[in-house]
Design a protein around this motif. Sequence first.
Motif: not given
Length: 374
Positions: A278-285
């Motif tokens: 839900s939070t983009p780029f909180q974790v690397t793809p």
Amino acid sequence: MEESMEEEEMLSYEAMMDDQNHNNWEAAADNFRQPPPPPPPLPLPPSSSIQDPGREAPGGQLLAMPVGSVDGKDPKEGLPLGPPPLPEPNGVIMMLKSCDTAAAVTKAASAPTPSSTININTSTSKFLMNVITIEDYKSTYWPKLDGAIDQLLTQSPGDYIPISYEQIYSCVYKCVCQQHSEQMYSDLIKKITSHLERVSKELQASPPDLYIERFNIALGQYMGALQSIVPLFIYMNKFYIETKLNRDLKDDLIKLFTEHVAEKHIYSLMPLLLEAQSTPFQVTPSTMANIVKGLYTLRPEWVQMAPTLFSKFIPNILPPAVESELSEYAAQDQKLQRELIQNGFTRGDQSRKRAGDELAYNSQSACAGSRGYR
């Protein structure tokens, strides 16, 4: 008177014959007990001897014959010259000689020749030298395998490990040939299980902001180690696990990670993954893709816990898109774009896009991204 004289002569003749027979028996027995000495050399001929010019000795000397001899024979008896013949033993002595001769021949025939004895002992010693006992396995062979497995399980991606793959492969091969496959498989399972239990404890102590990243490292490290461990134990896998257990070594080792790590952390990991989604780029793809694909490999039924999350990295997870839901897909895509803009990501130059194309483009991208490619 005449009769008495004849009786005395007969008695004396019989006594003489008894003495002669007795002497012959003793002489024959002595000859049997001890071999006769070699005959003495012939004496030099007397001065009155005549030399036969037609016969020569081996050394070029002429053989001498006594006077009156004919062809080397005594003219009186017609016998060849030389030492007198030995007395012939009677039947008892001949029987004893024949028995001893037969026993000697039997003993010589039954005794093994030195060459065959040496060959048997040599082959036996070579065979015994190649035997690997359970003590040899525990003290020599398994410690080498144990050290190599430790390095493979703890290496970082791209690191060089100073181990001899040929030596480890040879150790596994010899242990399998010496019927230590069952013990080696048990030791391997215990070794990897102990490692995974230690990894699980380290993950439990990780803070939430590092939890996903550390789980990704543990998963990638273990799967990379399997790419080296499984080939090293290929003989054990082929001749013991597949043949007797009807399983596969790689499947067994993946199952160990599932039971001792993934199952214990899936209910803590999944909420963090949904929050990161839900939070983009909180974790690397790349991290998200590795974890999601890894979980799907470990246990495909975990897809039901977060179908939308798995569908973003694994195709054909969700059912195909339908036309009635296109507006919903477009709304989801627009929401994602707004979140990206809020986090500092720009959409690039939009001046060349025609009016009305944005909605159609968003609808198509949403269909492809949400429902997968078919």
